[in-house]
Design a protein around this motif. Structure first.
Motif, PDB file in Angstrom:
ATOM      1  N   GLU A  30      72.996 -34.222  67.496  1.00 39.34           N
ATOM      2  CA  GLU A  30      72.173 -33.184  67.984  1.00 39.34           C
ATOM      3  C   GLU A  30      71.274 -33.728  69.369  1.00 39.34           C
ATOM      4  O   GLU A  30      71.600 -34.855  69.541  1.00 39.34           O
TER       5      GLU A  30
ATOM      6  N   ASN B 198      75.882 -29.868  70.853  1.00 38.28           N
ATOM      7  CA  ASN B 198      75.581 -29.749  69.540  1.00 38.28           C
ATOM      8  C   ASN B 198      76.223 -28.781  68.650  1.00 38.28           C
ATOM      9  O   ASN B 198      75.867 -28.373  67.718  1.00 38.28           O
ATOM     10  N   ALA B 199      77.368 -28.365  69.244  1.00 35.01           N
ATOM     11  CA  ALA B 199      78.569 -27.989  68.533  1.00 35.01           C
ATOM     12  C   ALA B 199      79.380 -29.262  67.211  1.00 35.01           C
ATOM     13  O   ALA B 199      80.074 -28.633  66.595  1.00 35.01           O
ATOM     14  N   GLU B 200      78.454 -30.523  67.266  1.00 34.56           N
ATOM     15  CA  GLU B 200      79.140 -30.844  66.567  1.00 34.56           C
ATOM     16  C   GLU B 200      78.328 -31.328  65.322  1.00 34.56           C
ATOM     17  O   GLU B 200      76.645 -31.323  65.787  1.00 34.56           O
TER      18      GLU B 200
ATOM     19  N   SER C 151      74.640 -30.358  76.466  1.00 37.33           N
ATOM     20  CA  SER C 151      74.233 -29.717  75.220  1.00 37.33           C
ATOM     21  C   SER C 151      75.013 -29.433  74.313  1.00 37.33           C
ATOM     22  O   SER C 151      74.677 -29.245  72.912  1.00 37.33           O
ATOM     23  N   VAL C 152      75.294 -28.094  75.038  1.00 37.08           N
ATOM     24  CA  VAL C 152      76.629 -26.985  73.896  1.00 37.08           C
ATOM     25  C   VAL C 152      77.397 -27.648  73.137  1.00 37.08           C
ATOM     26  O   VAL C 152      77.852 -27.676  72.028  1.00 37.08           O
ATOM     27  N   GLU C 153      78.240 -28.622  74.084  1.00 35.86           N
ATOM     28  CA  GLU C 153      79.027 -29.313  73.365  1.00 35.86           C
ATOM     29  C   GLU C 153      78.739 -30.338  72.515  1.00 35.86           C
ATOM     30  O   GLU C 153      79.256 -30.294  71.307  1.00 35.86           O
TER      31      GLU C 153
END
Length: 207
Positions: free
Chosen positions: A31, A25-27, A21-23
């Motif tokens: 999402e 959502n960093a884009e 999720s972190v990876e």
């Protein structure tokens, strides 16, 4: 800005779900809209959110990944699903692709290939690691197990003798021996223990 790629994560390990999720959502163009810890929850969340791309682990409680992929495909034929797995077995991959997956990622590849795989799948491409694709192509016709041979293999994996397998499957000991001989030949195995190890590695059986 174009609408973001909406993604569902399905994995029974909280740290894996969190890290992915972190990876994602960093884009700026992606999402995570939902995350599930088992197959039944994933099916409910898929129907509620209709994500563009779903990331699905194969081994999960309540409903495994293959059954989930099959159910989603029947429910939504245009669904785009990527398998996440730690297994490099060609049988797992072939079953997932036949069920409707369009991407296949080994978990150790996530750091380098997760984002590009999501974009490719979203754009209508297939993404399968070269070594997995070669194994699938090599073994698609040769070396496949029949349902009965898999039943025998599962009994062998439990440590049962030919006599016990014969009684359990209601077949003769001669037939059991014949099945085991064929299994060893198909898997290129030296003995029963070696056959079980190869079968687990390729994904014919799970221990």
């Amino acid at each position: 800005m174009d609408r973001k790629i909406r993604i569902l994560i399905v994995d029974d390990h909280p740290l894996m779900r969190s890290g992915i999720s972190v990876e994602i959502n960093a884009e700026p163009d992606m999402e995570v809209v939902a995350a599930a810890e088992d197959g039944l929850e994933a099916l409910e969340l898929f129907r509620r959110h209709r994500p563009e791309v779903s990331l699905i682990d194969l081994r999960m409680p309540k409903m495994n990944g293959l059954d989930l992929i099959t159910t989603i495909r029947a429910d939504c034929p245009v669904a785009k699903m990527i398998v996440l797995t730690s297994s490099a077995g060609d049988v797992h991959a072939l079953r997932a692709l036949r069920a409707g997956a369009v991407g296949y990622l080994l978990k150790h590849m996530l750091r380098d290939e997760l984002i590009s795989t999501i974009r490719d799948v979203h754009n209508g491409k297939r993404r399968i690691p070269d070594d997995i694709a070669q194994l699938v192509a090599k073994n698609a016709i040769e070396g496949q197990m029949t349902p009965r041979e898999i039943e025998v293999l599962n009994q062998v994996a439990k440590g049962h003798s030919n006599k016990q397998i014969s009684a359990f499957l209601f077949i003769s000991e001669y037939t059991v021996k014949d099945h085991i001989k064929t299994i060893l030949a198909k898997l290129g195995a030296q003995d029963r223990t070696h056959a079980v190890a190869i079968a687990v590695q390729r994904g014919f059986i799970d221990l």
